[in-house]
Structure formats: C-alpha cells, structure tokens
Scaffold this active site. Sequence first.
Site, PDB file in Angstrom:
ATOM      1  N   GLU A 241      31.744  33.850 -40.496  1.00 14.06           N
ATOM      2  CA  GLU A 241      30.884  35.035 -40.688  1.00 14.06           C
ATOM      3  C   GLU A 241      31.755  36.253 -40.423  1.00 14.06           C
ATOM      4  O   GLU A 241      32.146  36.510 -39.296  1.00 14.06           O
ATOM      5  CB  GLU A 241      29.698  35.014 -39.723  1.00 14.06           C
ATOM      6  CG  GLU A 241      28.738  36.153 -40.022  1.00 14.06           C
ATOM      7  CD  GLU A 241      27.782  36.487 -38.880  1.00 14.06           C
ATOM      8  OE1 GLU A 241      26.783  37.157 -39.136  1.00 14.06           O
ATOM      9  OE2 GLU A 241      28.051  36.106 -37.726  1.00 14.06           O
TER      10      GLU A 241
ATOM     11  N   ASN B 158       6.540  17.846 -37.990  1.00 13.36           N
ATOM     12  CA  ASN B 158       5.696  17.324 -36.899  1.00 13.36           C
ATOM     13  C   ASN B 158       4.522  18.246 -36.582  1.00 13.36           C
ATOM     14  O   ASN B 158       3.965  18.211 -35.488  1.00 13.36           O
ATOM     15  CB  ASN B 158       6.541  17.043 -35.647  1.00 13.36           C
ATOM     16  CG  ASN B 158       7.145  18.327 -35.086  1.00 13.36           C
ATOM     17  OD1 ASN B 158       7.130  19.373 -35.747  1.00 13.36           O
ATOM     18  ND2 ASN B 158       7.663  18.271 -33.873  1.00 13.36           N
TER      19      ASN B 158
ATOM     20  N   ASP C  34      30.036  31.611 -36.257  1.00 17.24           N
ATOM     21  CA  ASP C  34      29.226  32.802 -35.978  1.00 17.24           C
ATOM     22  C   ASP C  34      30.110  33.955 -35.487  1.00 17.24           C
ATOM     23  O   ASP C  34      31.014  33.742 -34.672  1.00 17.24           O
ATOM     24  CB  ASP C  34      28.208  32.428 -34.884  1.00 17.24           C
ATOM     25  CG  ASP C  34      27.142  33.481 -34.686  1.00 17.24           C
ATOM     26  OD1 ASP C  34      26.486  33.839 -35.667  1.00 17.24           O
ATOM     27  OD2 ASP C  34      26.970  33.930 -33.530  1.00 17.24           O
TER      28      ASP C  34
HETATM   29  C1  GLC Z   1      25.239  36.235 -36.130  1.00 13.06           C
HETATM   30  C2  GLC Z   1      23.997  35.509 -36.574  1.00 13.06           C
HETATM   31  C3  GLC Z   1      22.813  36.244 -36.042  1.00 13.06           C
HETATM   32  C4  GLC Z   1      22.880  36.224 -34.522  1.00 13.06           C
HETATM   33  C5  GLC Z   1      24.209  36.817 -34.047  1.00 13.06           C
HETATM   34  C6  GLC Z   1      24.442  36.506 -32.606  1.00 13.06           C
HETATM   35  O1  GLC Z   1      25.357  37.481 -36.695  1.00 13.06           O
HETATM   36  O2  GLC Z   1      23.982  35.363 -37.967  1.00 13.06           O
HETATM   37  O3  GLC Z   1      21.600  35.702 -36.492  1.00 13.06           O
HETATM   38  O4  GLC Z   1      21.820  36.968 -33.990  1.00 13.06           O
HETATM   39  O5  GLC Z   1      25.293  36.270 -34.743  1.00 13.06           O
HETATM   40  O6  GLC Z   1      24.753  35.148 -32.441  1.00 13.06           O
END
Ligand code: GLC
Length: 536
Positions: free
Chosen positions: A269, A26, A203
């Site tokens: 993660e 956009n 996350d």
């Molecule tokens: C994880 C994400 C990162 C973010 C952090 C806090 O490590 O990959 O980008 O800043 O979490 O949410």
Amino acid sequence: MQQPEPRWWQTGVVYEIYPRSFADSNDDGTGDLAGITGRLDYLEWLGVDAIWIAPFYPSPMADFGYDVEDYTDVDPLFGSIGDFDHLVAEAHQRGIRVVVDYVPNHTSDRHPWFIESRSSRTSPKRDWYTWRDPGPNGELPNNWISMFAGPAWEWDEATAQYYLHMFLKEQPDLNWRNPQVRAAMFDVARFWLDRGVDGFRIDVAPMVMKDPELRDNPPNPSPPSGHHMGSWTRQLHENDHAHPDMHELYRSFRRLLESYPGDRVSIGELYHPDYAVWAGYYGERQDEIHVPFNFHLTYSPWTADAVRGAVEGVQAALPPGAWASWVLGNHDQPRFASASRAGRDQARVGMLALLTLRGTPTIYYGDEIGMVDVPVATADARDPLEHREPGRGRDPERSPMQWDSSPNAGFCPPDVEPWLPLAADAPSVNVAGQAEDPDSLLTLTRRLIQVRREHPVLHRGDFEPFGPTPDGSYAFRRRSPAGRLVVALNLSDTPVTIPSEGAGQVLIGTHRDRDGSLVDGPLQLRANEAVVVEER
Ligand code: GLC
C-alpha cells in the site's frame, strides 16, 4: 530477446474483499471467512485470479481489524484458523490465489507485545515500540500528527512517557529498528506462508521506518483544501514517511518470500503523490515490493486530462521492465461509481480502462456491480475516523455486498441487522440481477476479464500513448508481436471523434451494440463510451 514468462501477479486480476462486508455465513450481520468460501464459485465465474482479504486476525476492532492483537490466528467474529485453511484449499482448487493483509506498522494496544512493553520502562519489550520522555515543560516528543488526526503521541501515566501511534492511540507503532521486532514480524509472515498464502498486501508500507532521530516534520506551505487526508496534509511528511531505510527492509522481505516455493507476491500500500518515491519501492534492482500499488487514478479527478496525467506519469516513472498496478477504489476511498468520484455512467468506462491498462488490476468488491457509497451520519458512524475528523469516515464504501434483491441483499438473513446499512439501491443493483443482464456492468466486467485472458496483448503487451485525442477523451495502444489494440475512452457526456487512420474491429466496448463492429478511419464514441479496437 526472449521475454521471461509473466508471473500470475502480472497477468492476473486481483479482487479485494473487506471480510466484514462480503458475506455472512453465521447470521450475525458481519461477514466472515466461511462466507467468502461460500462465494468462491461466484469469484471463479467472474474470472478473478486472486483475492486479497483485508485483516481477519483477532482484534479489539478499534480500526476494524487494522489493530491486530494476534497476528497468527483468526478473530472468532470471522471464524477459525480451520475456516481459513478451508478457504485457501477451496480457493486453490478453483485456481484462485489468496493474498492476506500484513500490518507491520502497528499492533493493537492489546497485543501482548505492547502490554509487556507498556508494563515498565525496563521491560525487555520496551524498545519494541517508540517511547519518549516529554520535553522539559511536558511537551510532546515531536510535532508528528496521526494520519487519523491529532498528535501522534499518547501519554502513558504509569510509566510517564509518550508512545508513538501514527494512527489511533489503540494502534501503537512497532519499532522496526529493533532486530527482535523484525524477527518476530518475519515469523508472522512465515506462519501464513507455511499455511499456503500466495502473498501479502503490506499495510501502509512506506511508514514502517521513520527518522531515527524523530525530527519534526516541516509545515506544508500550501496545504490543499478539502483533501481526503484532512489535517494530515498540514505537514510535509519528510521524517515520518518514506524513510530510505525501508528499502533494505523490503529487500529482505522479498528474499523471505522468494525462499518459498511458488510465486509468492508482495503488494505494497503506497500512497505517495511523488511518482519517483513511489517507483523507488520496486527497488533499484527490482528486488523490493513486487507490486507497489499506485493510487494515482484513485486520487485524481476522473477527467480525461487527469487520467492521461496519471497513466503517463506512472508509465514514465516505472523502472525499466517493472510492472505497474492499477486500482480505482478500496476500503479507504469513496466508491468509484459514486457521484463524488466518476459516477454511474463512467463506472463502465473506468472498468474497461482498469482491465486494459498495462499492469495488475485490483477490483474492490462490489465495484463490478457499480455499488455506490452508502451515507452514514456522523453520529452513527462505525469508523472512528469519522468521529475524529467528520467527512473522512470510510463506512460509506464498506457497505454490505449486494448479492440479490432479498431484504438484506443476500448478505445476511432478512431478520438480522447488518453491521453497516445496506444501500437503498440493493433491490435493483445486485449480483443476481446483473448476472442475467447482458448489458449490466457485471456482465461487462466478466467479459473484459475473459477478453483479457484470451488476448495476452492486453496483459503483457507494451503500452504506447495514442493521440492526440479531443477534449474529454483519452486513448492508448497496447502492442505485442501478436497484435495491436487501441483502447479509446470517452470520459465526457458528449460524443467525441477520435482521429484514427487505420481499420479495425471493436473487440469489446462498454455498450454491447458496438462489439464486433468494423472501424475504418475516425472512431466515433458516444457519451460515456469506451471501446477496445483490434487494429488490422
Ligand atoms: C491502511 C488501511 C486502513 C487502515 C490504516 C491503518 O491505510 O488500508 O484501512 O485504517 O492502514 O492500519
């Protein structure tokens, strides 16, 4: 014994999209969901099986979307929930799964839950976050530090207590020991599962539950110098990280995923240097996180010894039958092809390794064309981390995707300023140019994905060490009843000879002139060359 059929998340290739930076539909200089939909044909052509999209939820953007204000909507910057549904439908039509980010550790300080929690000490949501009184002399409740530098506590004047934030003060930590929090966050997961997502990338998965007594962390007696985690490395994170209570949480999260039809996946993660702690997140009965990301290749230097150590360390730590995962980069790490990591010449070797190791590979957008970090001066940095701890900022690896050789590389129109500067090399390093070039990294990546699909031994086959190999090189074997392959990597800029007795044929190599050539006896590799040899 008959092996169970592998799942899509075991055989497939995942592609990470940082939505701000992928494609702007956009014309406002920021990528969006419709931009991603517009590039699905490219992703199908590339051959990826799934996309993981970093947060696109309503957010004040203090941490560019990792500060969520509403977990069940789309920020207008990225489009609407209708755009999301359309993206999922279009992706599924092309056989591409969609994984979204799940940010359980913290909300935005503008999330209605936090606003309510903050409103008074007696708020019904007070305990949804971690609030503590100061010490007798106004001290902080404990010595924890934010992963983004500075104390992990922020003083709230109105209610005269501190609240906990392991990242920015705009990202207060949820208290997952409160059952209402768990119920509300599981509802968030249901919301997206009901909309058809194929799974979640969780996350900071090991941070979600902390020591219930909030005990101090001990200091790190030997903090590494120049580490990418900066001041965070000054403590041993015994009490704010990897608490054992999280295992029960991920077991129930998995049960939630498995209560849905289809093969929904959790990808965690899991930055954890200790292989055993990392492997613990598979669960004792492999009933926790399906794919605990391992970042060992991301933090290791790109040398033969370090790669061997990481690969074999991961293989040795894997619980029996568990499935590994591999990643060379993401939106938090310097780009793999940058000189500070592997460099351009080794980018091809890295891609070949990533797509032939045993485990699910995830490609960070742009790594398939060899994008490199784009420097941003501290004063101009968008990432707050750069202002808090210069040198740690993550803008360089988040630059706009380089689609073609036009002035803004096809990311946004030429007269619009992209949210982050484009790479100076975009006119020569871009998808359009590399798609036409048989020798490009993009062509190599696409062919590797094809070869992987055509040779199941490359995804489901066993992993075996191979060697010894000379300094600067590393090799491993993949084996299944259907065949045996040797993957040989020269991680140095001088030729090496890999001792090998058998005969075979090069299935694919980083340099196209090797493809199909016969091997008999020792394998000569040129500088920065890697090959996959099908053994006879
Ligand atoms: C994880 C994400 C990162 C973010 C952090 C806090 O490590 O990959 O980008 O800043 O979490 O949410």
